[in-house]
Design a protein around this motif. Structure first.
Motif, short mmCIF file in Angstrom:
data_model
loop_
_atom_site.label_atom_id
_atom_site.label_comp_id
_atom_site.label_asym_id
_atom_site.label_seq_id
_atom_site.Cartn_x
_atom_site.Cartn_y
_atom_site.Cartn_z
N SER A 49 33.23 94.60 56.59
CA SER A 49 33.53 93.29 55.84
C SER A 49 34.22 93.85 54.60
CB SER A 49 32.35 92.57 55.66
OG SER A 49 31.65 92.13 56.74
N ALA A 91 40.65 84.14 56.63
CA ALA A 91 39.37 83.45 56.44
C ALA A 91 39.26 82.07 56.72
CB ALA A 91 38.88 84.06 55.17
N TRP A 134 36.68 78.55 58.20
CA TRP A 134 35.64 77.79 58.92
C TRP A 134 36.04 77.17 60.32
CZ3 TRP A 134 30.50 78.79 57.58
CH2 TRP A 134 30.34 79.15 56.35
N SER A 135 35.41 77.46 61.07
CA SER A 135 35.49 76.62 62.49
C SER A 135 33.94 76.19 63.07
CB SER A 135 35.91 77.51 63.48
OG SER A 135 36.12 76.90 64.75
N THR A 150 30.75 78.15 61.54
CA THR A 150 30.80 79.65 61.53
C THR A 150 32.12 79.94 60.76
OG1 THR A 150 29.85 79.94 63.88
CG2 THR A 150 31.34 81.73 63.03
N TYR A 151 31.84 81.02 59.95
CA TYR A 151 33.14 81.56 58.93
C TYR A 151 33.62 82.70 59.68
CZ TYR A 151 35.20 82.79 54.52
OH TYR A 151 36.09 83.18 53.62
N TYR A 152 34.55 83.00 59.99
CA TYR A 152 35.52 83.91 60.63
C TYR A 152 36.45 84.55 59.56
CZ TYR A 152 34.11 81.64 65.01
OH TYR A 152 33.62 81.14 66.17
N TYR A 160 39.21 87.57 59.68
CA TYR A 160 39.99 88.77 60.56
C TYR A 160 40.81 89.40 59.70
CZ TYR A 160 38.45 85.81 64.69
OH TYR A 160 37.73 85.35 65.75
N VAL A 188 33.76 92.08 65.20
CA VAL A 188 33.60 90.60 64.50
C VAL A 188 34.61 90.45 63.48
CG1 VAL A 188 32.56 91.99 62.55
CG2 VAL A 188 31.80 89.62 63.03
N HIS A 189 35.51 91.21 63.12
CA HIS A 189 36.68 91.09 62.04
C HIS A 189 38.00 91.54 62.80
CE1 HIS A 189 33.83 90.44 58.76
NE2 HIS A 189 33.59 91.52 58.84
N LYS A 229 40.72 90.24 65.71
CA LYS A 229 41.22 89.10 66.70
C LYS A 229 41.13 89.56 67.87
CE LYS A 229 43.51 85.29 64.55
NZ LYS A 229 44.81 84.67 64.18
#
Length: 439
Positions: free
Chosen positions: A29, A91, A93-94, A97-99, A101, A375-376, A378
């Motif tokens: 992160s 960065a 929100w969906s 959940t906060y994404y 990449y 996690v980060h 795509k």
């Protein structure tokens, strides 16, 4: 440096290959946040610190509300990499959940710098140990460079503690050959990352023990610490005045997630608060009390036995043993300093330090480390994810990490006390000679 032995080359090549295989397929992160920091540095340049707080972080292009709390060297470096490589961070929100990449090119480019620092640090460690024999020096490099935690920090998650370590180790190596340059490097080290403050203070104490001649070495120290700040002081002084406020934002709090908290006292206090609702924050807030006591013992030891290699190593061990928030990246320099004690200590102390080197390397194996491989990113490499899953235990229980951190802290306390308490007898004898205490 004479021609390096084949065993050293083999260790470095093996460690480098492992790092370069892992680095393109993972991202921590902090690498995403580093991209935002780089953008702020490129935009505001010498006024960087005036905009390095978490206010309006989204507008700054930062994915997280984490302020910049390091020296300027990293900010300069990140800005340079971004100006060359470019890259991007997404960065959003969906649902709930906060994404976040990260562009793999950005992540890999930054890691390459950290891996290079890691590699140069291990070469310097070899030079530090070579006086004990070639075999000892090569074994020391293997214990550091092939340790899972040092590989994790530079090549998997991507953090820069080895960069600060590099400058400090170079200073330590030169301390036996040059009188003033090492102190400039010690000062510069703190502008990379402040976590090496305790070893630096011991180095300054060593100079002061030499009296007036030692005091003269403090000027290069302040010069080394000043140089990276000079552009800001000359072009945007308000940027510097913002730095104390940023540091004050690092308030003591419970250390979550527990699996990433490697101080035993803090982890246990947080665990008891989470599971039983007990207010244990006071134990974290008073971390400086044991730190001061143990640090005083290191100062005392150094006054009687001026082995700067061992004393600075013990100082960093005090930091990791007592600081309220010990992150995994702090273990990379810890391993280097433990290796120094392993081969410069004697008997039980040496064996204990060696065992702690092995113990420290177990943390990434406990972890579901494959998390950072998808996690980060795509488009993760799921084959690599599966491989990392097979190589790690994937423990999710907080209790297991509390036990691990308690074990690590206990080992570090034992190393410190074993190597310092015997010198209390020296102090008593010295005071007796002065007539200040009865024999």
């Amino acid at each position: 440096m004479k021609h390096p032995p084949a065993a050293l080359i083999a260790v470095i090549l093996l460690g480098l290959v492992v790092r370069l295989v892992l680095a393109p397929y993972s991202a921590g992160s902090d690498l995403a946040q580093f991209y935002g920091f780089a953008g702020t540095m490129l935009e505001y340049k010498a006024c960087f610190y005036a905009y390095a707080d978490s206010i309006s972080y989204i507008g700054k292009g930062w994915p997280y509300p984490w302020p910049y709390v390091y020296g300027p060297v990293l900010a300069y470096l990140l800005a340079l990499i971004r100006s060359i490589v470019g890259g991007s961070v997404e960065a959003f929100w969906s649902g709930e959940t906060y994404y976040v990449y990260v562009d793999p090119a950005w992540a890999f480019s930054v890691k390459l710098v950290f891996i290079a620092a890691d590699t140069l640090a291990v070469v310097t460690l070899y030079l530090l140990l070579r006086g004990r024999g070639e075999k000892v020096a090569v074994l020391g490099t293997a214990l550091y460079y092939l340790n899972p935690i040092t590989i994790y920090v530079s090549a998997v998650y991507g953090m820069f503690d080895q960069l600060a370590l590099l400058f400090f180790l170079i200073g330590l190596y030169l301390s036996t050959r040059r009188e003033k340059l090492p102190y400039a490097l010690y000062g510069f080290t703190l502008t990379v990352k402040h976590t090496l403050l305790f070893p630096v203070l011991v180095s300054l104490w060593d100079a002061l023990l030499d009296g007036k001649s030692g005091v003269k070495r403090l000027a290069p120290f302040f010069f080394g610490a000043l140089i990276p700040f000079l552009p800001m002081l000359l072009l945007c002084p308000s940027s510097i005045w913002s730095l104390p406020e940023l540091l004050r934002g690092m308030n003591v709090c419970y250390t979550l997630p527990i699996s990433y908290s490697l101080n035993g006292v803090s982890s246990l206090a947080t665990y008891l608060h989470q599971t039983r609702g007990i207010d244990t924050l006071v134990f974290l807030e008073r971390w400086y009390i044991p730190a001061a006591l143990l640090f005083a013992l290191v100062f005392l030891r150094h006054a009687f036995e001026r082995d700067l290699f061992v004393s600075t190593s013990l100082a960093y061990i005090v930091f990791v043993a007592t600081f309220w928030r010990v992150n995994p990246q702090y273990l990379a320099p810890l391993v280097a300093f433990l290796v120094i004690i392993t081969f410069r200590g004697r008997g039980f102390l040496s064996a204990l330090a060696l065992g702690t080197v092995v113990y420290a390397g177990f943390w990434p194996i406990m972890q579901p480390t494959s998390f950072w491989f998808h996690v980060h990113l795509k488009n993760p490499n799921w084959g690599m994810v599966a491989l990392i899953d097979r190589l790690t235990l994937r423990i999710f229980s907080d209790g297991a990490y509390v036990a691990y951190s308690l074990g690590l802290t206990a080992l570090l306390y034992t190393i410190i006390l074993t190597s310092t308490v015997p010198y209390l007898k020296n102090l008593k004898a010295w005071l007796s000679e002065k007539g200040w205490v009865r024999a």
